[in-house]
Design a protein around this motif. Structure first.
Motif, PDB file in Angstrom:
ATOM      1  N   UNK A 151      13.402 -18.951  64.952  1.00 42.55           N
ATOM      2  CA  UNK A 151      12.691 -20.077  64.972  1.00 42.55           C
ATOM      3  C   UNK A 151      12.653 -20.679  63.686  1.00 42.55           C
ATOM      4  N   UNK A 152      12.957 -21.960  63.510  1.00 40.86           N
ATOM      5  CA  UNK A 152      13.202 -22.961  62.492  1.00 40.86           C
ATOM      6  C   UNK A 152      12.022 -23.883  62.437  1.00 40.86           C
ATOM      7  N   UNK A 153      11.647 -24.154  61.239  1.00 40.44           N
ATOM      8  CA  UNK A 153      10.513 -25.271  60.984  1.00 40.44           C
ATOM      9  C   UNK A 153      11.133 -26.468  60.703  1.00 40.44           C
ATOM     10  N   UNK A 154      10.752 -27.343  61.055  1.00 39.34           N
ATOM     11  CA  UNK A 154      11.070 -28.856  60.622  1.00 39.34           C
ATOM     12  C   UNK A 154       9.816 -29.578  60.415  1.00 39.34           C
ATOM     13  N   UNK A 155       9.839 -30.196  59.203  1.00 40.85           N
ATOM     14  CA  UNK A 155       8.738 -31.192  58.774  1.00 40.85           C
ATOM     15  C   UNK A 155       9.401 -32.411  57.999  1.00 40.85           C
ATOM     16  N   UNK A 156       8.419 -33.286  57.430  1.00 43.01           N
ATOM     17  CA  UNK A 156       8.601 -34.609  56.697  1.00 43.01           C
ATOM     18  C   UNK A 156       8.593 -34.387  55.434  1.00 43.01           C
ATOM     19  N   UNK A 157       8.578 -32.861  55.124  1.00 42.88           N
ATOM     20  CA  UNK A 157       8.109 -32.746  53.457  1.00 42.88           C
ATOM     21  C   UNK A 157       8.741 -31.191  53.265  1.00 42.88           C
ATOM     22  N   UNK A 158       9.309 -30.975  52.028  1.00 44.41           N
ATOM     23  CA  UNK A 158       9.849 -29.659  51.739  1.00 44.41           C
ATOM     24  C   UNK A 158       8.918 -28.532  51.778  1.00 44.41           C
ATOM     25  N   UNK A 159       9.215 -27.484  52.513  1.00 41.45           N
ATOM     26  CA  UNK A 159       8.365 -26.176  52.506  1.00 41.45           C
ATOM     27  C   UNK A 159       9.035 -25.069  51.778  1.00 41.45           C
ATOM     28  N   UNK A 160       8.512 -24.558  50.792  1.00 37.26           N
ATOM     29  CA  UNK A 160       9.091 -23.437  50.272  1.00 37.26           C
ATOM     30  C   UNK A 160       7.967 -22.085  50.255  1.00 37.26           C
ATOM     31  N   UNK A 161       6.806 -22.589  50.099  1.00 36.82           N
ATOM     32  CA  UNK A 161       5.523 -21.622  49.979  1.00 36.82           C
ATOM     33  C   UNK A 161       4.599 -22.076  50.866  1.00 36.82           C
ATOM     34  N   UNK A 162       3.606 -20.988  51.072  1.00 37.72           N
ATOM     35  CA  UNK A 162       2.275 -21.345  51.945  1.00 37.72           C
ATOM     36  C   UNK A 162       1.679 -22.651  51.435  1.00 37.72           C
ATOM     37  N   UNK A 163       1.673 -22.935  50.096  1.00 36.46           N
ATOM     38  CA  UNK A 163       0.919 -23.993  49.610  1.00 36.46           C
ATOM     39  C   UNK A 163       1.440 -25.194  50.056  1.00 36.46           C
ATOM     40  N   UNK A 164       2.941 -25.280  50.546  1.00 33.73           N
ATOM     41  CA  UNK A 164       3.481 -26.526  50.870  1.00 33.73           C
ATOM     42  C   UNK A 164       3.132 -26.718  52.504  1.00 33.73           C
TER      43      UNK A 164
END
Length: 341
Positions: A151-164
């Motif tokens: 399962x791969x996430x997509x978003x309109x911002x970068x995600x590296x950590x739960x804070x993101x």
């Protein structure tokens, strides 16, 4: 694009009738996905094997998403009623078989995808009383598991950590365990019908999405997202299930034919998803400027620690039987050679 055809491509047909009304020589096979998907390619290979082994006495009729309708609950009702005796069931199946949400737990399976496939299709798990009775109590029989890739996430911002991920309106299937998982990550999970997801992402009604790579490409979701994030938190796993009355009504020879075919499909299914996901990722990279992020082990560990308590949530939700099935997977994973999630 497949998604744009769904609204106009639905072909109505009656879901009425019990298992006995299904022709003995026709096995209707319902899919949650469209043509071009892992489930569709699996079903095509399954159809070829069954029809060859039966000498033409059995015909497999494949019913992709959009042919039987678009409400997954309608599909599961049809399986329980027997008008569609064979089908896949995944995240939405949790409403019918709560224990099946085991497949949605994050950071439980081995990192090696083939190993996950082999564990879930082993007799120790698939034929365990805990797993079998979870389905048979709902007039269903679990036959196999088909992991369809990470399962791969997509978003309109970068995600590296739960804070993101804080406050991110990420689309999840209508599944209480998935909602609990992404709430633990800090996101705001929402549920949107699969056929409506492209426009929801395009219009900003959803800010993120979770799919295997092939689905991001097949449905064009990557066209309306800026980042694709590989966290390797879980694979998308579909359960191959049968109507119990139909299954028990098969002759001994038919059951043996079905079981031998399913055994052959373990490796074939893995090869299908591996090749399809690799091909589709290449297509995405060639046809877009989406940015690919692969989390390192330290980043993944932050999500892993938040996901671990969800195992207890799962057992609290579904009961001891689900816990027994989970323990089988954990035991099989810990005894494997490759590193566990």
């Amino acid at each position: 694009m497949q998604m744009r055809k769904i609204a106009t491509g639905v072909i109505a047909f009656s879901m009425m009738g019990a298992a006995q009304s299904v022709l003995a020589d026709t096995w209707r096979f319902g899919l949650e996905e469209t043509e071009g998907s892992v489930q569709y390619e699996y079903a095509q290979a399954f159809k070829q094997l069954i029809e060859e082994k039966s000498g033409g006495d059995v015909t497999v009729e494949i019913l992709p998403y959009g042919v039987w309708g678009s409400s997954y609950s309608a599909l599961y009702d049809a399986i329980q009623g027997g008008s569609i005796p064979l089908s896949f069931g995944s995240g939405f199946l949790g409403g019918t078989v709560p224990e099946s949400q085991l497949m949605n737990l994050n950071y439980v399976m081995p990192n090696d995808q083939l190993e996950t496939t082999e564990i879930l299709n082993s007799d120790a798990f698939m034929k365990s009383d805990a797993w079998q009775q979870s389905f048979r109590d709902r007039d269903l029989v679990p036959l196999a598991a088909l992991p369809e890739g990470y399962q791969v996430w997509t978003a309109n911002k970068a995600i590296h950590t739960p804070a993101d991920m804080q406050g991110l309106q990420i689309r999840v299937m209508d599944n209480s365990l998935l909602r609990a998982t992404y709430e633990a990550y800090g996101a705001s999970p929402i549920t949107i019908a699969y056929g409506e997801l492209y426009s929801a992402l395009q219009q900003g009604q959803a800010e993120g999405n979770i799919q295997p790579v092939w689905a991001h490409e097949n449905m064009g979701f990557y066209e309306v997202q800026d980042y694709m994030i590989f966290a390797e938190q879980s694979q998308f796993i579909a359960n191959l299930i049968a109507n119990q009355e139909w299954y028990e009504g098969l002759s001994d020879e038919q059951q043996q034919m079905l079981e031998s075919t399913i055994d052959e499909m373990v490796q074939k299914g893995h090869d299908i998803q591996t090749n399809l996901n690799e091909e589709r990722l290449n297509t995405i990279e060639q046809n877009s400027d989406i940015q690919i992020i692969r989390l390192d082990e330290e980043e993944r560990n932050q999500f892993r620690e938040l996901a671990r308590p969800i195992r207890d949530t799962f057992v609290e939700m579904v009961g001891e039987r689900g816990g027994e099935a989970l323990n089988i997977v954990l035991d099989q994973s810990s005894s494997s050679d490759s590193s566990s999630q």
